[in-house]
Design a protein around this motif. Structure first.
Motif, PDB file in Angstrom:
ATOM      1  N   LEU A 123      68.115  31.080  30.278  1.00  0.00           N
ATOM      2  CA  LEU A 123      68.689  31.876  29.221  1.00  0.00           C
ATOM      3  C   LEU A 123      68.124  33.274  29.446  1.00  0.00           C
ATOM      4  O   LEU A 123      66.910  33.493  29.320  1.00  0.00           O
ATOM      5  CB  LEU A 123      68.267  31.379  27.830  1.00  0.00           C
ATOM      6  CG  LEU A 123      68.993  30.165  27.263  1.00  0.00           C
ATOM      7  CD1 LEU A 123      68.616  28.902  27.996  1.00  0.00           C
ATOM      8  CD2 LEU A 123      68.700  30.021  25.800  1.00  0.00           C
ATOM      9  N   THR A 124      68.977  34.205  29.844  1.00  0.00           N
ATOM     10  CA  THR A 124      68.545  35.576  30.099  1.00  0.00           C
ATOM     11  C   THR A 124      68.613  36.357  28.796  1.00  0.00           C
ATOM     12  O   THR A 124      69.658  36.407  28.146  1.00  0.00           O
ATOM     13  CB  THR A 124      69.443  36.239  31.162  1.00  0.00           C
ATOM     14  OG1 THR A 124      69.405  35.436  32.352  1.00  0.00           O
ATOM     15  CG2 THR A 124      68.971  37.649  31.483  1.00  0.00           C
ATOM     16  N   ILE A 125      67.501  36.952  28.399  1.00  0.00           N
ATOM     17  CA  ILE A 125      67.423  37.730  27.162  1.00  0.00           C
ATOM     18  C   ILE A 125      67.990  39.113  27.441  1.00  0.00           C
ATOM     19  O   ILE A 125      67.513  39.818  28.338  1.00  0.00           O
ATOM     20  CB  ILE A 125      65.965  37.814  26.673  1.00  0.00           C
ATOM     21  CG1 ILE A 125      65.401  36.402  26.471  1.00  0.00           C
ATOM     22  CG2 ILE A 125      65.881  38.638  25.399  1.00  0.00           C
ATOM     23  CD1 ILE A 125      63.893  36.353  26.326  1.00  0.00           C
ATOM     24  N   ILE A 126      69.036  39.502  26.678  1.00  0.00           N
ATOM     25  CA  ILE A 126      69.754  40.741  26.979  1.00  0.00           C
ATOM     26  C   ILE A 126      69.676  41.801  25.877  1.00  0.00           C
ATOM     27  O   ILE A 126      70.279  42.857  26.006  1.00  0.00           O
ATOM     28  CB  ILE A 126      71.232  40.451  27.306  1.00  0.00           C
ATOM     29  CG1 ILE A 126      71.938  39.774  26.133  1.00  0.00           C
ATOM     30  CG2 ILE A 126      71.345  39.610  28.572  1.00  0.00           C
ATOM     31  CD1 ILE A 126      73.452  39.711  26.256  1.00  0.00           C
ATOM     32  N   GLY A 134      66.248  46.174  22.317  1.00  0.00           N
ATOM     33  CA  GLY A 134      65.926  46.466  23.707  1.00  0.00           C
ATOM     34  C   GLY A 134      65.154  45.372  24.434  1.00  0.00           C
ATOM     35  O   GLY A 134      64.774  45.543  25.590  1.00  0.00           O
ATOM     36  N   ILE A 135      64.930  44.237  23.788  1.00  0.00           N
ATOM     37  CA  ILE A 135      64.161  43.163  24.415  1.00  0.00           C
ATOM     38  C   ILE A 135      64.867  42.653  25.666  1.00  0.00           C
ATOM     39  O   ILE A 135      66.105  42.595  25.719  1.00  0.00           O
ATOM     40  CB  ILE A 135      63.901  42.003  23.420  1.00  0.00           C
ATOM     41  CG1 ILE A 135      62.902  40.986  24.007  1.00  0.00           C
ATOM     42  CG2 ILE A 135      65.196  41.345  22.996  1.00  0.00           C
ATOM     43  CD1 ILE A 135      62.444  39.926  23.016  1.00  0.00           C
ATOM     44  N   GLU A 136      64.084  42.322  26.672  1.00  0.00           N
ATOM     45  CA  GLU A 136      64.582  41.706  27.903  1.00  0.00           C
ATOM     46  C   GLU A 136      63.642  40.576  28.271  1.00  0.00           C
ATOM     47  O   GLU A 136      62.466  40.595  27.889  1.00  0.00           O
ATOM     48  CB  GLU A 136      64.625  42.712  29.045  1.00  0.00           C
ATOM     49  CG  GLU A 136      65.615  43.832  28.834  1.00  0.00           C
ATOM     50  CD  GLU A 136      65.619  44.818  29.996  1.00  0.00           C
ATOM     51  OE1 GLU A 136      64.642  44.856  30.779  1.00  0.00           O
ATOM     52  OE2 GLU A 136      66.603  45.550  30.121  1.00  0.00           O
ATOM     53  N   GLY A 137      64.154  39.599  29.010  1.00  0.00           N
ATOM     54  CA  GLY A 137      63.287  38.517  29.444  1.00  0.00           C
ATOM     55  C   GLY A 137      64.073  37.303  29.888  1.00  0.00           C
ATOM     56  O   GLY A 137      65.274  37.387  30.179  1.00  0.00           O
ATOM     57  N   LEU A 138      63.385  36.160  29.903  1.00  0.00           N
ATOM     58  CA  LEU A 138      63.978  34.966  30.476  1.00  0.00           C
ATOM     59  C   LEU A 138      63.357  33.698  29.888  1.00  0.00           C
ATOM     60  O   LEU A 138      62.133  33.607  29.760  1.00  0.00           O
ATOM     61  CB  LEU A 138      63.737  34.974  31.989  1.00  0.00           C
ATOM     62  CG  LEU A 138      64.480  33.975  32.841  1.00  0.00           C
ATOM     63  CD1 LEU A 138      65.972  34.284  32.877  1.00  0.00           C
ATOM     64  CD2 LEU A 138      63.911  33.987  34.249  1.00  0.00           C
ATOM     65  N   PHE A 139      64.208  32.752  29.506  1.00  0.00           N
ATOM     66  CA  PHE A 139      63.794  31.380  29.217  1.00  0.00           C
ATOM     67  C   PHE A 139      64.109  30.575  30.467  1.00  0.00           C
ATOM     68  O   PHE A 139      65.256  30.572  30.924  1.00  0.00           O
ATOM     69  CB  PHE A 139      64.615  30.775  28.071  1.00  0.00           C
ATOM     70  CG  PHE A 139      64.202  31.189  26.703  1.00  0.00           C
ATOM     71  CD1 PHE A 139      63.318  30.402  25.972  1.00  0.00           C
ATOM     72  CD2 PHE A 139      64.719  32.327  26.111  1.00  0.00           C
ATOM     73  CE1 PHE A 139      62.952  30.752  24.691  1.00  0.00           C
ATOM     74  CE2 PHE A 139      64.368  32.685  24.833  1.00  0.00           C
ATOM     75  CZ  PHE A 139      63.477  31.906  24.117  1.00  0.00           C
ATOM     76  N   GLY A 161      59.938  24.559  28.417  1.00  0.00           N
ATOM     77  CA  GLY A 161      60.028  25.463  29.534  1.00  0.00           C
ATOM     78  C   GLY A 161      59.096  26.643  29.360  1.00  0.00           C
ATOM     79  O   GLY A 161      58.138  26.599  28.593  1.00  0.00           O
ATOM     80  N   LYS A 162      59.415  27.702  30.071  1.00  0.00           N
ATOM     81  CA  LYS A 162      58.621  28.937  30.045  1.00  0.00           C
ATOM     82  C   LYS A 162      59.502  30.065  29.519  1.00  0.00           C
ATOM     83  O   LYS A 162      60.705  30.098  29.794  1.00  0.00           O
ATOM     84  CB  LYS A 162      58.151  29.290  31.455  1.00  0.00           C
ATOM     85  CG  LYS A 162      57.360  28.206  32.125  1.00  0.00           C
ATOM     86  CD  LYS A 162      55.918  28.572  32.167  1.00  0.00           C
ATOM     87  CE  LYS A 162      55.139  27.500  32.910  1.00  0.00           C
ATOM     88  NZ  LYS A 162      53.978  27.084  32.210  1.00  0.00           N
ATOM     89  N   VAL A 163      58.900  30.981  28.796  1.00  0.00           N
ATOM     90  CA  VAL A 163      59.592  32.172  28.326  1.00  0.00           C
ATOM     91  C   VAL A 163      58.748  33.385  28.662  1.00  0.00           C
ATOM     92  O   VAL A 163      57.512  33.335  28.635  1.00  0.00           O
ATOM     93  CB  VAL A 163      59.885  32.089  26.804  1.00  0.00           C
ATOM     94  CG1 VAL A 163      58.601  32.039  25.974  1.00  0.00           C
ATOM     95  CG2 VAL A 163      60.765  33.255  26.353  1.00  0.00           C
ATOM     96  N   SER A 164      59.427  34.465  29.028  1.00  0.00           N
ATOM     97  CA  SER A 164      58.761  35.749  29.241  1.00  0.00           C
ATOM     98  C   SER A 164      59.637  36.831  28.611  1.00  0.00           C
ATOM     99  O   SER A 164      60.863  36.705  28.579  1.00  0.00           O
ATOM    100  CB  SER A 164      58.552  36.012  30.735  1.00  0.00           C
ATOM    101  OG  SER A 164      59.783  36.027  31.408  1.00  0.00           O
ATOM    102  N   TRP A 165      59.017  37.874  28.069  1.00  0.00           N
ATOM    103  CA  TRP A 165      59.773  38.927  27.395  1.00  0.00           C
ATOM    104  C   TRP A 165      59.022  40.253  27.463  1.00  0.00           C
ATOM    105  O   TRP A 165      57.816  40.297  27.687  1.00  0.00           O
ATOM    106  CB  TRP A 165      60.023  38.555  25.928  1.00  0.00           C
ATOM    107  CG  TRP A 165      58.796  38.669  25.073  1.00  0.00           C
ATOM    108  CD1 TRP A 165      58.418  39.743  24.313  1.00  0.00           C
ATOM    109  CD2 TRP A 165      57.758  37.705  24.932  1.00  0.00           C
ATOM    110  NE1 TRP A 165      57.208  39.495  23.710  1.00  0.00           N
ATOM    111  CE2 TRP A 165      56.787  38.240  24.075  1.00  0.00           C
ATOM    112  CE3 TRP A 165      57.545  36.435  25.451  1.00  0.00           C
ATOM    113  CZ2 TRP A 165      55.630  37.556  23.713  1.00  0.00           C
ATOM    114  CZ3 TRP A 165      56.402  35.749  25.091  1.00  0.00           C
ATOM    115  CH2 TRP A 165      55.468  36.299  24.235  1.00  0.00           C
TER     116      TRP A 165
END
Length: 168
Positions: A123-126, A134-139, A161-165
């Protein structure tokens, strides 16, 4: 005794409001866990091929401390094309934080349709609203156990899973 109860109440209030309003981390990563349920709509496209639409709701039950995902609810809508038992799908979704701010994601998954679960994907944070603008990141979707639904017509499950932001 009344003094002790008043003191205990005051300390509890201070500790609760301090932790409830801790500053959100603008950047980070870590593990997440979620609970989910949803429905599907299916159209057969001949022998061994199916188109499936998924409408899923859930909540994050564990996230990195002070992350924007602590106790967020979510809704994801995606579509998948199935050939045999393998599916690939995409879609979008919204995470809603306890304060009402929203975080938007694009879904890209693949999986095993015979057990109704992703075997990989992201899941790409857009972007987002409020404090999450303005947040960006990835699940990163991790492996998960199969969960038997408690009623007909829905699916239920858990996600890990893992998340980063990063928030500007």
């Amino acid at each position: 005794m009344k003094q002790f109860i008043k003191l205990l109440t005051a300390l509890s209030f201070i500790l609760f409001t301090t932790s409830a309003y801790a500053e959100m981390a603008k950047e980070g990563s870590g593990d997440y866990e979620m609970g989910k349920s949803g429905t599907t709509q299916t159209i057969k496209l001949g022998e061994g091929k199916v188109q499936v639409n998924w409408d899923e709701i859930g909540a994050i039950v564990s996230a990195p401390e002070n992350s924007p995902f602590e106790f967020a609810s979510y809704r994801l809508i995606r579509t998948s094309h199935v050939i045999g038992t393998t599916y690939k799908g995409n879609g979008g979704g919204v995470f809603t934080r306890p304060n009402g701010d929203q975080i938007f994601v694009v879904v890209d998954v693949e999986g095993d349709y015979s057990v109704n679960k992703p075997t990989g994907g992201t899941l790409t944070i857009i972007g987002g609203t409020g404090e999450c603008a303005g947040i960006e990141g990835l699940f990163e979707i991790g492996p998960r156990p199969t969960v038997k639904a408690s009623m007909e017509g829905i699916y239920q499950g858990v996600g890990f899973g893992k998340v980063s932001w990063k928030i500007p």
